[in-house]
Design an enzyme around this catalytic site. Sequence first.
Site, mmCIF file in Angstrom:
data_model
loop_
_atom_site.group_PDB
_atom_site.id
_atom_site.type_symbol
_atom_site.label_atom_id
_atom_site.label_comp_id
_atom_site.label_asym_id
_atom_site.label_seq_id
_atom_site.Cartn_x
_atom_site.Cartn_y
_atom_site.Cartn_z
ATOM 1 N N ASP A 130 0.020 -7.575 1.373
ATOM 2 C CA ASP A 130 0.533 -6.348 1.681
ATOM 3 C C ASP A 130 2.528 -6.271 1.820
ATOM 4 O O ASP A 130 2.651 -5.374 2.438
ATOM 5 C CB ASP A 130 0.341 -5.849 3.107
ATOM 6 C CG ASP A 130 0.058 -4.134 2.454
ATOM 7 O OD1 ASP A 130 0.414 -3.669 1.049
ATOM 8 O OD2 ASP A 130 -0.416 -3.070 3.724
ATOM 9 N N HIS A 168 0.948 -0.890 0.198
ATOM 10 C CA HIS A 168 0.056 0.045 0.011
ATOM 11 C C HIS A 168 0.813 1.303 -0.187
ATOM 12 O O HIS A 168 0.330 2.495 -0.184
ATOM 13 C CB HIS A 168 -0.909 0.405 1.669
ATOM 14 C CG HIS A 168 -0.520 0.322 2.634
ATOM 15 N ND1 HIS A 168 -0.398 -0.618 3.374
ATOM 16 C CD2 HIS A 168 0.006 1.495 3.337
ATOM 17 C CE1 HIS A 168 -0.175 -0.120 4.538
ATOM 18 N NE2 HIS A 168 0.738 0.980 4.187
ATOM 19 N N ILE A 211 -13.599 -24.738 2.105
ATOM 20 C CA ILE A 211 -14.499 -24.898 3.200
ATOM 21 C C ILE A 211 -14.707 -24.390 4.376
ATOM 22 O O ILE A 211 -14.525 -23.360 4.120
ATOM 23 C CB ILE A 211 -12.383 -25.536 3.742
ATOM 24 C CG1 ILE A 211 -11.539 -24.294 4.090
ATOM 25 C CG2 ILE A 211 -11.814 -26.437 2.947
ATOM 26 C CD1 ILE A 211 -10.697 -23.915 4.449
ATOM 27 N N GLY A 246 3.481 7.130 7.871
ATOM 28 C CA GLY A 246 5.039 7.079 7.095
ATOM 29 C C GLY A 246 5.709 5.780 7.940
ATOM 30 O O GLY A 246 6.878 5.151 7.081
ATOM 31 N N ASN A 247 4.944 5.106 9.154
ATOM 32 C CA ASN A 247 5.497 3.578 9.310
ATOM 33 C C ASN A 247 5.982 2.731 8.774
ATOM 34 O O ASN A 247 6.113 1.050 8.910
ATOM 35 C CB ASN A 247 5.317 3.336 11.004
ATOM 36 C CG ASN A 247 6.368 3.981 12.078
ATOM 37 O OD1 ASN A 247 6.287 4.858 12.473
ATOM 38 N ND2 ASN A 247 7.623 3.817 11.482
ATOM 39 N N SER A 248 4.543 2.882 7.250
ATOM 40 C CA SER A 248 4.202 1.724 7.228
ATOM 41 C C SER A 248 5.432 0.860 6.092
ATOM 42 O O SER A 248 6.264 1.289 5.755
ATOM 43 C CB SER A 248 2.853 1.920 6.630
ATOM 44 O OG SER A 248 1.635 1.299 6.744
ATOM 45 N N GLY A 255 -7.597 -26.083 -3.925
ATOM 46 C CA GLY A 255 -9.238 -27.390 -5.014
ATOM 47 C C GLY A 255 -10.643 -27.139 -3.966
ATOM 48 O O GLY A 255 -11.123 -27.898 -4.549
ATOM 49 N N VAL A 256 -10.404 -26.868 -2.728
ATOM 50 C CA VAL A 256 -11.516 -26.945 -2.160
ATOM 51 C C VAL A 256 -12.152 -25.630 -1.401
ATOM 52 O O VAL A 256 -11.562 -24.924 -1.510
ATOM 53 C CB VAL A 256 -11.369 -28.221 -1.040
ATOM 54 C CG1 VAL A 256 -11.264 -29.076 -1.270
ATOM 55 C CG2 VAL A 256 -10.189 -27.609 -0.408
#
Length: 487
Positions: A147, A117, A279, A218-220, A276-277
């Site tokens: 992310d 992001h 659940i 800003g820490n992201s 491929g299930v």
Amino acid sequence: MAYTLRPARRITAVFGAAAVSVLMVFGTVTQTEAQARPESFAELAETISPSVVNITTSTTVAGRTGPRGMVPEGSPFEDFFREFQDRNGPNGRPRRSSALGSGFVISEDGFVVTNNHVIENADEILIEFFNGSELPAELVGTDPNTDIALLKVEADGPLPFVRFGDSDTARVGDWVIAMGNPLGQGFSVSAGIVSARNRALSGSYDDYIQTDAAINRGNSGGPLFNMDGDVIGVNTAILSPNGGSIGIGFSMASNVVTNVIDQLQEFGETRRGWLGVSIQDVTDDLVEGIEGLDEARGALVSNVPEGPAMDAGIETGDVIVTFDGVDVEDTRELVRVVGNSPVGKTVRVIVLRDGRTQTLSVTLGRREEAVNASMPQTGGDDTPEGPATAQILGLTLSEMTDELRDELELGTALEGLVVTDVDETSQAYEKGLRAGDVITEAGQQKVTEIPALETRIEEAEEAGRKSLLLLVRRAGDPRFVALGLEE
């Protein structure tokens, strides 16, 4: 008070021009506590700072094409705002928008990790290093599911970098420090502890470390370090009622990040295993309806489309209890362990079926290629006219007709009993069943006629069961519901 979960870079700063007072709280510290607490973080901060970077992005944003969004359409003020926009510049003129974030260098040849992001939709990405130098960065690949984004810069010489640590060894109460660019201040250090482990926020692959180290806008994308100087998390989000840090921050665990980064470096994209299930979790009320299961564990298979699981013989109603040697506690764990498995790997899957365990061999596909595949619906013969109806377990049920298919847009292939009404005082209503739902299985056997359902109920009662397991489809999505037999 409402609390909002926000990406750290998107939080609005609430600081004004007024001076901020600092309250210093002193207390008595025992000798044991003093020995456990670091005297200073200075040496560690000095060592790791050169590998942490500030990230600035620039994005072209389309200009407004009219007053829409400022005033209601058709408002008498519409013309006024259009004239105001015309006086202040041509409508539709693009403008530049910038954003700040953090990151860290993971190799001497210039690979940089940050949050997706932070750089999402960016036209230009500029990396500022601790020594003040700046370099443009190219995007290598991103993974919105966790992310995480991987960047690359070209430097004249080797760059200082940090290594990932093992996030699984982090314990609640361990000291950690966060570094980044909070509120544009640049290369700021904050300290705290690991507050909790294995937090899930909103994604299928979430494994967050919760910390009270201050994390702000800003820490992201910045690193969360342990006391050895290893990165054990990537700072991503905070929980806050006002947009500022209140000591509840979240960092994506390094053991998730390293798997993503390895794939981005090799392929420029993620390649996750796919079983491929469909659940769902085995809840306490479902246990009674599943033969051979004595506690709420495993992942209950609610649908098996064409794919690896179908090829291997996994069936609707199976409970997956072990995957590739890992005991499956719930659906979240199964999704994570499957996603972390290599595409094309053949794994052993143990399922509980009809009260007994079976071991199946499944060759995994690739999730990214299958994620948009449609789920096929159960086939069957045409339903005759004049359907039977009945009131059972708080449900008014009807056998399928062409009229019901058209009215509810069920498609031509789906077979089962249509819920036409639900008693609002019943357990069925409490558990979420509604008119328009279709019951396709009861007691893990297909039902297309009222007598078949009544037979399943009788069999369950004769077996001494207190509930009946129903497979219900709504808008094509299946889920199991256990209804008590004492209605």
